[in-house]
Design a protein around this motif. Structure first.
Motif, PDB file in Angstrom:
ATOM      1  N   ALA A  10       0.844  -1.208   0.000  1.00 26.61           N
ATOM      2  CA  ALA A  10       0.000   0.000   0.000  1.00 26.61           C
ATOM      3  C   ALA A  10       0.880   1.259   0.000  1.00 26.61           C
ATOM      4  N   TYR A  11       1.982   1.176   0.702  1.00 23.73           N
ATOM      5  CA  TYR A  11       2.944   2.282   0.800  1.00 23.73           C
ATOM      6  C   TYR A  11       3.606   2.525  -0.568  1.00 23.73           C
ATOM      7  N   GLU A  13       2.492   1.636  -3.469  1.00 23.18           N
ATOM      8  CA  GLU A  13       1.497   2.140  -4.423  1.00 23.18           C
ATOM      9  C   GLU A  13       1.141   3.600  -4.135  1.00 23.18           C
ATOM     10  N   LEU A  14       1.242   4.015  -2.867  1.00 24.95           N
ATOM     11  CA  LEU A  14       1.018   5.427  -2.538  1.00 24.95           C
ATOM     12  C   LEU A  14       2.107   6.294  -3.170  1.00 24.95           C
ATOM     13  N   LYS A  16       3.721   5.625  -5.865  1.00 24.79           N
ATOM     14  CA  LYS A  16       3.421   5.679  -7.310  1.00 24.79           C
ATOM     15  C   LYS A  16       2.297   6.668  -7.592  1.00 24.79           C
TER      16      LYS A  16
ATOM     17  N   LEU B  19      -0.134   4.517   7.514  1.00 22.74           N
ATOM     18  CA  LEU B  19      -1.135   4.561   6.444  1.00 22.74           C
ATOM     19  C   LEU B  19      -2.131   5.693   6.692  1.00 22.74           C
ATOM     20  N   TYR B  38      -6.712   6.763  -4.800  1.00 26.10           N
ATOM     21  CA  TYR B  38      -5.484   6.042  -4.401  1.00 26.10           C
ATOM     22  C   TYR B  38      -5.810   4.641  -3.904  1.00 26.10           C
ATOM     23  N   GLN B  41      -6.927   2.365  -6.658  1.00 24.81           N
ATOM     24  CA  GLN B  41      -5.788   1.976  -7.512  1.00 24.81           C
ATOM     25  C   GLN B  41      -4.949   0.897  -6.823  1.00 24.81           C
ATOM     26  N   PHE B  42      -4.676   1.113  -5.531  1.00 26.64           N
ATOM     27  CA  PHE B  42      -3.900   0.124  -4.769  1.00 26.64           C
ATOM     28  C   PHE B  42      -4.622  -1.226  -4.740  1.00 26.64           C
TER      29      PHE B  42
END
Lengths: 144, 165
Positions: A10-11, A13-14, A16, B19, B38, B41-42
């Motif tokens: 998740a990190y 992808e954040l 990106k 997060l 976001y 997308q993730f």
């Protein structure tokens, strides 16, 4: 719910997502924010306990992250170092077949910790030459 | 100190706080819609294997995923399950409770890590996700997943109309 065991993708992808919105500068801006907003515990430990604060901080985080590492503390010399034999974060990203890590993923560690430690009077030196194999290392030295 | 990966279980709950901080950053910089973008997308990328499993095996694949997630995090869930509908009742979100306990700020948008992520997981699988209830203080929630009824094809409809007339 996103489990904490799924945080690293998740990190990544954040990073990106932010890069798509504003380029790498936006990602760096986020890392600066995260360092200021989220690493208060490292700052407090080092302010209170000196170089031993580094030992206490990473003893907690790296054990919970199930990392493969060697950590050394030399209080008399004012030195602390970590040799990361297999980074649990980058390792997971590399092992995942359907996830591509953010291209500059490993740079976040260097920025986050340097930003906390250098203003407190410590030199932060990182070896990122083997990041693509989930290996790295860094040394923190108390400046005289 | 020397540690091997196998010496410790992988469970660093402070990541929930990171997060939450990241979600707040996205909301402040780009707005609430960007948080959903976001997370969508993730989830679409990360849960691609789960989505494939749902297409092949149905809702039971999602049931197993949810059970594993909450078991890992030490959360309690009650699940009413059938092949066409599943209702998940979460007593308290382990992520929210950990952040409350440790004094981390819980983003007002943290609900999207359940609502938007569930929708992204279900997208294209033939199922729909609905966040029926969510308590921001504890993360207690009721989540519902239902099989989408296939719409009648236009040709069939047209023929049906002709028959009626």
């Amino acid at each position: 719910m996103i489990s904490c065991t799924e945080f690293i993708p998740a990190y990544s992808e954040l990073f990106k997502f932010l890069d798509q919105r504003g380029g790498k500068a936006e990602v760096v801006r986020f890392w600066e924010h995260l360092s200021d907003d989220f690493l208060g515990n490292l700052k407090t430990l080092v302010e209170q306990k000196g170089i031993r604060g580094c030992w206490e901080y990473w003893s907690h985080t790296l054990n919970e992250e199930s990392a493969d590492f060697t950590m050394e503390l030399g209080e008399d010399a004012g030195e602390f170092r970590i040799a990361m034999h297999h980074c649990p974060s980058k390792g997971r990203l590399l092992e995942s077949e359907h996830i591509t890590p953010y291209a500059h993923y490993c740079e976040h560690c260097d920025l986050l910790y340097r930003r906390v430690l250098e203003p407190l009077g410590y030199k932060y030196e990182a070896d990122m030459s083997e990041c693509d194999r989930a290996r790295c290392g860094f040394k923190v030295t108390k400046l005289k | 100190m020397d540690r091997r990966a196998a010496d410790n279980p992988y469970l660093h709950k402070d990541f929930h706080g990171a997060l939450s901080s990241g979600i707040d950053y996205v909301a402040d910089r780009f707005g609430e819609r960007a948080v959903r973008d976001y997370l969508y997308q993730f989830a679409d990328v990360y849960y691609a294997p789960l989505k494939e499993q749902m297409k092949r095996r149905g809702l039971v694949a999602l049931k197993e995923h949810i059970e594993n997630t909450y078991k890992t995090e030490g959360g309690r869930v009650a699940i009413d399950f059938s092949e066409t509908e599943m209702t998940v009742r979460v007593a308290a979100c382990p992520a929210v409770m950990h952040m409350r306990e440790k004094g981390y700020k819980v983003s007002p948008h943290f609900v999207e890590t359940t609502g938007t992520v569930n929708k992204a997981i279900c997208e294209g699988t033939g199922y729909a996700a609905e966040l029926v209830e969510y308590d921001e203080e504890t993360g207690r929630s009721i989540q519902r997943f239902t099989k989408i009824k296939k719409p009648q094809r236009k040709a069939e409809n047209a023929e049906g109309e002709r028959k009626i007339s």
